[in-house]
Design a protein around this motif. Structure first.
Motif, PDB file in Angstrom:
ATOM      1  N   UNK A 130      37.193  21.186  28.685  1.00 20.23           N
ATOM      2  CA  UNK A 130      37.878  19.909  28.871  1.00 20.23           C
ATOM      3  C   UNK A 130      39.146  20.073  29.698  1.00 20.23           C
ATOM      4  N   UNK A 131      39.877  21.181  29.499  1.00 21.98           N
ATOM      5  CA  UNK A 131      41.061  21.441  30.327  1.00 21.98           C
ATOM      6  C   UNK A 131      40.684  21.509  31.800  1.00 21.98           C
ATOM      7  N   UNK A 132      39.583  22.173  32.088  1.00 24.05           N
ATOM      8  CA  UNK A 132      39.132  22.287  33.479  1.00 24.05           C
ATOM      9  C   UNK A 132      38.644  20.935  34.012  1.00 24.05           C
ATOM     10  N   UNK A 133      38.004  20.170  33.146  1.00 21.01           N
ATOM     11  CA  UNK A 133      37.532  18.836  33.548  1.00 21.01           C
ATOM     12  C   UNK A 133      38.715  17.940  33.916  1.00 21.01           C
ATOM     13  N   UNK A 134      39.808  18.041  33.177  1.00 16.55           N
ATOM     14  CA  UNK A 134      41.002  17.267  33.512  1.00 16.55           C
ATOM     15  C   UNK A 134      41.642  17.759  34.807  1.00 16.55           C
ATOM     16  N   UNK A 135      41.629  19.082  35.015  1.00 12.35           N
ATOM     17  CA  UNK A 135      42.258  19.651  36.212  1.00 12.35           C
ATOM     18  C   UNK A 135      41.446  19.364  37.471  1.00 12.35           C
ATOM     19  N   UNK A 136      40.124  19.278  37.319  1.00 12.97           N
ATOM     20  CA  UNK A 136      39.231  19.050  38.458  1.00 12.97           C
ATOM     21  C   UNK A 136      38.292  17.888  38.113  1.00 12.97           C
ATOM     22  N   UNK A 137      38.810  16.662  38.093  1.00 13.05           N
ATOM     23  CA  UNK A 137      38.024  15.521  37.607  1.00 13.05           C
ATOM     24  C   UNK A 137      36.801  15.204  38.462  1.00 13.05           C
ATOM     25  N   UNK A 138      36.760  15.720  39.691  1.00  9.05           N
ATOM     26  CA  UNK A 138      35.580  15.476  40.539  1.00  9.05           C
ATOM     27  C   UNK A 138      34.392  16.340  40.118  1.00  9.05           C
ATOM     28  N   UNK A 139      34.632  17.357  39.292  1.00 12.22           N
ATOM     29  CA  UNK A 139      33.570  18.267  38.864  1.00 12.22           C
ATOM     30  C   UNK A 139      32.735  17.640  37.758  1.00 12.22           C
ATOM     31  N   UNK A 140      31.444  17.980  37.731  1.00 12.02           N
ATOM     32  CA  UNK A 140      30.572  17.567  36.639  1.00 12.02           C
ATOM     33  C   UNK A 140      30.471  18.718  35.646  1.00 12.02           C
ATOM     34  N   UNK A 141      30.639  18.401  34.377  1.00 14.17           N
ATOM     35  CA  UNK A 141      30.626  19.412  33.322  1.00 14.17           C
ATOM     36  C   UNK A 141      29.285  19.387  32.603  1.00 14.17           C
ATOM     37  N   UNK A 142      28.708  20.581  32.413  1.00 11.69           N
ATOM     38  CA  UNK A 142      27.396  20.752  31.813  1.00 11.69           C
ATOM     39  C   UNK A 142      27.534  21.597  30.554  1.00 11.69           C
ATOM     40  N   UNK A 143      26.825  21.228  29.476  1.00 12.20           N
ATOM     41  CA  UNK A 143      26.933  21.974  28.232  1.00 12.20           C
ATOM     42  C   UNK A 143      25.558  22.413  27.718  1.00 12.20           C
ATOM     43  N   UNK A 144      25.553  23.571  27.078  1.00  6.63           N
ATOM     44  CA  UNK A 144      24.347  24.106  26.458  1.00  6.63           C
ATOM     45  C   UNK A 144      24.076  23.398  25.133  1.00  6.63           C
ATOM     46  N   UNK A 145      22.867  23.524  24.610  1.00  9.02           N
ATOM     47  CA  UNK A 145      22.561  22.925  23.310  1.00  9.02           C
ATOM     48  C   UNK A 145      23.500  23.447  22.222  1.00  9.02           C
ATOM     49  N   UNK A 146      23.948  22.547  21.373  1.00  7.30           N
ATOM     50  CA  UNK A 146      24.788  22.915  20.254  1.00  7.30           C
ATOM     51  C   UNK A 146      26.278  22.822  20.507  1.00  7.30           C
ATOM     52  N   UNK A 147      26.688  22.771  21.769  1.00  8.38           N
ATOM     53  CA  UNK A 147      28.117  22.762  22.087  1.00  8.38           C
ATOM     54  C   UNK A 147      28.794  21.506  21.558  1.00  8.38           C
ATOM     55  N   UNK A 148      28.167  20.364  21.751  1.00  6.27           N
ATOM     56  CA  UNK A 148      28.782  19.106  21.323  1.00  6.27           C
ATOM     57  C   UNK A 148      29.015  19.104  19.810  1.00  6.27           C
ATOM     58  N   UNK A 149      28.030  19.526  19.056  1.00  4.54           N
ATOM     59  CA  UNK A 149      28.157  19.557  17.603  1.00  4.54           C
ATOM     60  C   UNK A 149      29.203  20.582  17.168  1.00  4.54           C
ATOM     61  N   UNK A 150      29.225  21.742  17.825  1.00  5.77           N
ATOM     62  CA  UNK A 150      30.196  22.785  17.475  1.00  5.77           C
ATOM     63  C   UNK A 150      31.626  22.300  17.723  1.00  5.77           C
ATOM     64  N   UNK A 151      31.849  21.666  18.865  1.00  5.63           N
ATOM     65  CA  UNK A 151      33.187  21.170  19.182  1.00  5.63           C
ATOM     66  C   UNK A 151      33.632  20.123  18.170  1.00  5.63           C
ATOM     67  N   UNK A 152      32.727  19.226  17.791  1.00  5.96           N
ATOM     68  CA  UNK A 152      33.066  18.192  16.812  1.00  5.96           C
ATOM     69  C   UNK A 152      33.418  18.813  15.467  1.00  5.96           C
ATOM     70  N   UNK A 153      32.654  19.837  15.062  1.00  2.62           N
ATOM     71  CA  UNK A 153      32.893  20.481  13.782  1.00  2.62           C
ATOM     72  C   UNK A 153      34.241  21.182  13.735  1.00  2.62           C
ATOM     73  N   UNK A 154      34.676  21.715  14.878  1.00  2.00           N
ATOM     74  CA  UNK A 154      35.941  22.457  14.933  1.00  2.00           C
ATOM     75  C   UNK A 154      37.106  21.597  15.422  1.00  2.00           C
TER      76      UNK A 154
END
Length: 243
Positions: free
Chosen positions: A84-108
């Protein structure tokens, strides 16, 4: 004590159009782990950044000077914290995540901003890579990438290869016991256990990586393999392939 991979936050050439950047240490299971990301200049223009490390102003300036960031990759549930820090620094970039990342981030309770899921995707940058999401683990689905032009396989934790002279003395027995001590780094034994019962799926995916015939294998933690990449894969996964 430094990480042993200084200078940090500096682009280090691997081959044409591909670099690694070593970052600061993190603590994992109470132990100091070095960090590393990979940067690729895409054939169609722009930069593809794998497993982004902690972002400083100096590193941001170096990346911006190299080119426009087009893609940010969070390849597993262990390698997403700075996305997310990189997404804010480079807003033109598209961010891609592997399976499980969204749930892991929410849990933590870690903020996560992203654009796409890697699983089942066919992104524009795929023209430069062979890639897959490794199957079979009950907890960690790591996405792996083979940069065709440089014959470089890019991993995070499927192989760890810690060097004795870069770690405190008390870590060495642990590293050897878990199978992640250089020069014979492999998949950590605790990770192997997450594939129990699904070894056939993992074997198929490792064999596919070997068929890509990589010359190099970049890993996120420890010494990476500058040559004999396919042979190193066969060695590191001998416990699986020879079983």
């Amino acid at each position: 004590m430094g990480t042993g991979y200084e200078p940090l936050e500096v682009l280090k050439p691997v081959a044409d159009d591909i670099w690694i950047v070593d970052g600061p240490e993190i603590r994992f299971y109470g132990m100091p782990f070095s960090t590393r990301m990979t940067v690729v200049r895409l054939s169609g223009g722009g930069l593809w950044i794998h497993s982004p490390i902690k972002l400083s102003l100096a590193l941001k300036a170096r990346i911006a000077a190299l080119g426009q960031v087009k893609a940010l990759i969070a390849p597993s549930v262990i390698h997403y914290a700075y996305l997310t820090d990189w997404k804010h620094a480079f807003p033109e970039a598209e961010a891609w995540i592997a399976p499980g990342v969204e749930r892991r981030a929410e849990r933590h309770g870690i903020p996560l901003e992203f654009d796409h899921y890697l699983a089942g995707a066919n992104p524009d940058w795929a023209a430069d890579f062979d890639w897959l999401v490794v199957r079979g683990s009950k907890t960690v689905a790591e996405a792996v990438f083979h940069h065709r032009a440089s014959r470089t396989l890019i991993l995070t934790d499927l192989i760890e290869n810690f060097e004795k002279d870069k770690k405190p003395w008390w870590m060495w027995p642990i590293l050897r016991a878990t199978g992640i001590a250089a020069p014979n780094g492999s998949m950590p034994r605790d990770m192997r256990m997450t594939f129990r019962g699904n070894e056939d799926l993992l074997r198929e995916d490792i064999e596919r990586m070997i068929d890509w015939d990589p010359k190099r294998v970049i890993v996120a933690h420890g010494r990476w393999f500058e040559d004999n990449g396919a042979a190193e894969l066969k060695r590191a996964f001998g416990w699986l392939l020879d079983g």
